[in-house]
Scaffold this active site. Structure first.
Site, short mmCIF file in Angstrom:
data_model
loop_
_atom_site.label_atom_id
_atom_site.label_comp_id
_atom_site.label_asym_id
_atom_site.label_seq_id
_atom_site.Cartn_x
_atom_site.Cartn_y
_atom_site.Cartn_z
N GLU A 108 5.45 -2.84 13.48
CA GLU A 108 5.38 -3.90 12.37
C GLU A 108 6.70 -4.35 11.97
O GLU A 108 7.08 -5.46 11.83
CB GLU A 108 4.41 -3.26 11.32
CG GLU A 108 3.08 -3.30 11.74
CD GLU A 108 2.31 -2.12 12.30
OE1 GLU A 108 3.25 -1.36 12.52
OE2 GLU A 108 1.16 -1.96 12.73
N HIS B 66 -7.39 1.10 5.40
CA HIS B 66 -7.92 0.20 6.03
C HIS B 66 -8.56 -0.90 5.40
O HIS B 66 -9.49 -1.71 5.87
CB HIS B 66 -8.32 0.38 7.63
CG HIS B 66 -7.44 1.04 8.51
ND1 HIS B 66 -7.02 2.02 8.38
CD2 HIS B 66 -7.01 0.37 9.67
CE1 HIS B 66 -6.31 2.61 9.37
NE2 HIS B 66 -6.13 1.37 10.29
#
Lengths: 336, 371, 321
Positions: free
Chosen positions: A70, A139
């Site tokens: 990322e 998440h």
């Protein structure tokens, strides 16, 4: 015009903007899927299939699968944006900002200011947020308040499929970095979505209904719950105004203040944790700018100050519900 | 046994799925007339008065004020005095049980279609399949086929009706060429050609009214009758502030006052109606299209096209209908017209006469079609 | 690689400008005239000059907190830079960036960077733009030995490799990450790291302009040819502290005098070109004089220049908000 899902609306926005402007590219983990593998190409189209079908149209040159890295690819998107492309990067879950935030808030967000107005960074980061997916603490978060805090970033929270398409097209055409939050529990929700391209301007709240008793200001998926609560309340002759600010940065403070003044009672609904979130932000705005218009204290309906739990039994308790919104409105009305 | 009649949530326009009873204008125990205004109902699109579809003694108000109900849901019950309360209770219970079981009887709503005509994609909604000369509905500046939500379904009971989206509008191509009335009239003619319509009754509103007048004058063989609602083209005046504001306002708060100019009672304009117009204006190409049309049709804030001198040439039955409080195009344009064009002027009505006075306008159109 | 006379002059001018600039900033900072943090590049000039001499405006570089040298070598306006460091309105960034954020995107200078390891991901993006837009450009991330241990840097090696980007990573190893020796902080070696990511690695003496220039030419040509990223490990020294005000107690007391005497890149360059009779001593002295005077002039101008005002506080946050 047809009914389209939130997922289809986002996919259509990406496709139309990629057709319109060859500088628009996509990148992210598995945005096509199957890169370098022997099986099916375009295997995933993102973990929930949102970008499915774009790679076969535009090729791997424009739909770039990345390694799980990322920091590097979010930073690459920022760098590409500053050097002539209009990248749409997918940060799969916003919870992953922890491993790439520097590239967003210290780099992309500040280029223009630090460089004295000479940088243009037309970057979009699409990211999934929100609870309800039994996806547990890492998440499921609603981290948009953190991004809203950063000058230089714009933050969009589409509350349905129509909003998703128009706000995403605006995000892609916008010359500033935009963090585009997609609620993962909404991908299958449908709305009327025009086939043609359209852009919804940022900083323009949508008043989804107008009432006289209470103003409910709700963010992202919470707009739907607020409308649901308002429907139920209407049966008892409690009429609500529901405001969907659409973007938290810029924030349409004008509409918030105006609709708050009209009813004098405000409930702010924010799925995020209660400290330093959008609800506190709006409450602070109202106290400072509209105190004299308020007939009662501002009520906040938010997630609790706890990580998002896994067990369905707990997660259901965690997420603000239409019932909680309804109760907050009733308390406000009863108390004044 | 005397008849018990249900008054249910009406369906205004194709998109309407539910409505909210904002307030009752009648009370239990009152005799009501057919067509009497009995409630204010708000939908996601528009707020309007609900006119009773039946007459008789109002026995029961089932829906509470503020309640949002699906189309077809029971609102009230009408029955003669001799029917006992128990029978009314049983009727309501039975209705509600059936409605709960079957749900709103939403017949698959007809969807607008598109066709290619004159190099453009034009969207239209076709309702009704009666034989005979069809009815063509042409909206005004900034409008679309949904503007006929209080009219088309009623007309479709006896006629084949086609409401079109003009170029630059609704779901039609946003390319408008020169944007003048002639170009738009040619587009409507191309639509008639493409759909095999040799001759049609034309109903046009505002700019659409001018387009219909243009067609009636220049293609008399294609026009069976003309109903022009607050049409453009009958005088130089127009409130250009509306046109400019309509085009320039991209925020709800700024647009609303301009939309309120369209009606006599500003309460008709709901937040959702404003949002619907914004949704149209946001489409790629719309702003440019509207600007082109405005510049061609209303240069310098005056209407470029004036048909008054030619009205005597009209060969088909023709009428104009105007609201006296029209703030966009003055109702005075509907006065002192030659006898080729009958004029009907209404008090307490604004530019959106076909919405504000739907029942009367529908009756006038119906009468024209029957000639 | 044979350099033309013009290229030699350009190289020398670049290095001399950086040296004069940094010496003057050092002086001004010591006198209390410059606000904030400054990190000086004196002693490291051959690296910036050796790489940037190969570059054009279509090529991008990302720099570090020690960014004055890269900025000058990439063509940033020295007057604008000095104004920026003094926080003046006419600074290259309007006084909003300062020493750590000097940038000029038109020159392909994507910014000095206050975050150690901030640049490499950006350079992957610039390289991606060059590749996608087929500009023929390359992108270079200068990182220090400290940044070489950041995840962003290592992730960028990998991304540049798997996307086969025209990117170059220049690890400028001046021996210290702040006060911590790179001999201790870097596990394995820079060259092994390059190898681990499947890209060519080179090590070069960063005091020697000619050595740097040659290696730079090779990796840049490779990137332009579409053959992918490379890593160059440049070893050299800085003359000043990590930041101005650093007493450098962690360095041996004779280290800097020794370096200045034996390993000064400007002196080595002069010696080489004079011995080979490529340039005249008087010419080099003339350049020194001209540059010193130019730096003095822009410094005086900067000190006298107006500050930004309240009206500038909230501009340039967004293109449109």
């Amino acid at each position: 015009m047809a009914r389209k899902s939130y997922r289809q609306a986002i996919n259509e926005a990406l496709r139309q903007e990629m057709e319109r402007d060859s500088r628009v590219i996509l990148m992210g983990e598995d945005v096509a899927g199957g890169m370098g593998a022997e099986g099916e190409d375009d295997a995933w189209g993102g973990p929930l299939g949102v970008t499915k079908g774009l790679m076969p149209i535009f090729g791997r040159e424009r739909v770039l699968d990345t390694p799980i890295t990322e920091s590097a690819f979010i930073g690459a998107a920022a760098g590409a944006a500053a050097t002539g492309l209009r990248p749409v990067a997918e940060l799969m879950f916003v919870d992953f900002m922890g491993v790439c935030f520097d590239q967003i808030f210290n780099q992309a967000a500040k280029f223009r200011y630090m460089f004295g107005g000479k940088a243009v960074t037309p970057l979009v980061i699409r990211t999934m947020y929100g609870a309800g997916f039994r996806a547990a603490s890492q998440h499921s978060q609603c981290l948009y308040p953190l991004f809203t805090h950063i000058p230089g970033l714009k933050v969009a929270l589409p509350s349905n499929a129509y909003e998703a398409k128009g706000l995403l097209i605006q995000a892609i055409r916008d010359d500033d970095p935009v963090i585009f939050f997609e609620h993962k529990a909404m991908y299958d929700e449908e709305a009327e979505v025009p086939d043609e391209a359209y852009a919804i301007p940022f900083g323009e709240a949508n008043v989804t209904r107008e009432g006289e008793d209470v103003t409910i200001i709700a963010f992202g998926r919470m707009v739907n719950l607020a409308n649901e609560a308002a429907d139920r309340l209407a049966k008892d002759k409690i009429s609500c105004t529901v405001v969907d600010p659409r973007t938290t940065s810029p924030l349409d403070t004008e509409t918030i203040l105006e609709t708050a003044a009209e009813t004098g009672r405000v409930v702010v609904v924010d799925e995020a944790h209660p400290r330093c979130n959008m609800a506190t932000d709006v409450a602070a705005l109202l106290v400072q700018e509209a105190f004299g218009d308020l007939k009662a204290p501002v009520r906040m309906v938010t997630g609790p100050h706890a990580p998002v739990p896994f067990s369905p039994a707990l997660e259901d308790l965690y997420i603000p519900s239409a019932a909680r919104i309804e109760a907050a409105v009733r308390e406000l009305v009863a108390g004044s | 046994m005397a008849e018990i009649e249900a008054i249910v949530m009406p369906k205004w326009g194709l998109a309407m799925q539910e409505g909210m009873v904002a307030s009752w204008l009648v009370e239990e125990g009152e005799e009501i007339e057919k067509g009497e205004e009995i409630a204010d109902i708000e939908t996601s699109k528009i707020a309007n008065v609900f006119e009773s579809p039946v007459e008789g003694l109002l026995r029961r108000l089932v829906a509470g004020e503020g309640e949002t109900l699906p189309v077809g849901a029971l609102l009230a019950v009408v029955a003669p005095e001799e029917v006992g309360d128990a029978a009314i209770d049983a009727f309501v219970a039975d209705f509600q049980a059936r409605f709960a079981a079957e749900g709103p009887s939403v017949a698959a709503a007809p969807e607008p279609q598109t066709l290619e005509a004159g190099g453009r994609r034009l969207r239209y909604l076709e309702l009704g399949d009666a034989a005979g000369t069809p009815v063509l509905l042409v909206h005004g500046f900034g409008g679309d086929l949904n503007n006929w939500l209080f009219n088309q379904e009623e007309l479709a009971e006896d006629y084949r009706t086609l409401a079109i989206d003009l170029p630059g509008h609704g779901g039609s191509t946003k390319e408008v060429g020169e944007g003048d009335v002639g170009t738009l009239a040619a587009a409507v003619l191309a639509f008639m050609d493409a759909s095999g319509i040799e001759r049609a009754h034309l109903v046009g509103h505002s700019l659409g009214g001018a387009i219909c007048i243009d067609l009636a004058l220049n293609h008399p063989g294609r026009v069976a009758s003309l109903t022009a609602l607050a049409p453009a083209g009958l005088g130089p005046e127009i409130d250009i502030a509306f046109i400019d504001g309509f085009i320039a306002s991209n925020r709800a708060r700024k647009l609303r006052p301009f939309l309120e100019m369209l009606v006599h009672d500003p309460a008709l304009v709901t937040a959702e109606m404003v949002e619907d117009v914004l949704r149209f204006k946001r489409l790629d190409g719309v702003e440019a299209a509207l600007n082109t049309i405005a510049q061609a049709c209303f240069p310098g804030g005056r209407q470029s096209l004036e048909f008054e001198a030619r009205l005597e040439e009209l060969r088909c039955p023709a009428q104009v209908i105007w609201g006296k409080q029209d703030r966009i195009l003055p109702a005075s344009h509907g006065e002192d017209l030659p006898e080729t064009l009958e004029a009907h002027l209404f008090e307490d009505a604004g530019h959106l006469i076909h919405m504000e006075r739907a029942r009367e306008v529908n009756a006038l159109i119906g009468a024209m079609l029957r000639r | 690689m044979q350099l033309s006379r013009d290229e030699l002059v350009r190289a020398y001018r670049t290095m001399r400008t950086i040296r004069a600039f940094e010496d003057r900033v050092h002086e001004e900072f010591s006198a209390g005239n410059i606000p904030g943090f400054v990190h000086l590049y004196a002693g490291e000039e051959a690296s910036a000059a050796g790489f940037c001499l190969h570059l054009e405006d279509r090529d991008n570089i990302a720099s570090t907190h020690r960014g004055h040298g890269h900025s000058i070598a990439k063509g940033c306006d020295v007057r604008g830079m000095m104004h920026e460091i003094f926080g003046r309105k006419e600074g290259l960034c309007g006084g909003k960036g300062g020493s750590m954020h000097i940038a000029d995107l038109e020159k392909g200078m994507m910014g000095a960077n206050g975050i150690v390891g901030g640049g490499p991901p950006l350079i992957c993006g610039a390289a991606l733009s060059a590749k996608y837009l087929k500009t023929g450009g390359v992108a270079i991330a200068f990182v220090g030995d400290g940044a070489s241990n950041q995840g962003t840097t290592l992730e960028s090696y990998n991304l540049a490799k798997v996307w086969n980007l025209p990117a170059i990573f220049v690890v400028e190893d001046n021996g210290y990450a702040e006060s911590t020796a790179s001999a201790w902080s870097v596990g394995g070696s820079q060259l092994d790291r390059a190898k681990g990511f499947g890209m060519p690695g080179h090590q070069v003496d960063g005091h020697d302009f000619f050595a740097v220039h040659e290696v730079a030419g090779e990796v840049i040509a490779r990137a332009r040819a579409g053959e992918g990223p490379s890593l160059v490990h440049v070893k050299f020294s800085r003359y000043y502290g990590h930041f101005e005000g650093d007493a450098m107690t962690y360095r041996a007391s004779d280290e800097i005098p020794r370096l200045r005497k034996d390993r000064d890149c400007l002196e080595l360059f002069r010696k080489r070109v004079l011995e080979a009779a490529l340039l005249e001593e008087s010419e080099l002295d003339g350049i020194d004089e001209e540059i010193n005077s130019h730096v003095a002039q822009v410094t005086d101008e900067a000190k006298a220049a107006p500050m930004p005002t309240e009206r500038d506080l909230l501009t340039d946050v967004y293109m449109r908000y």
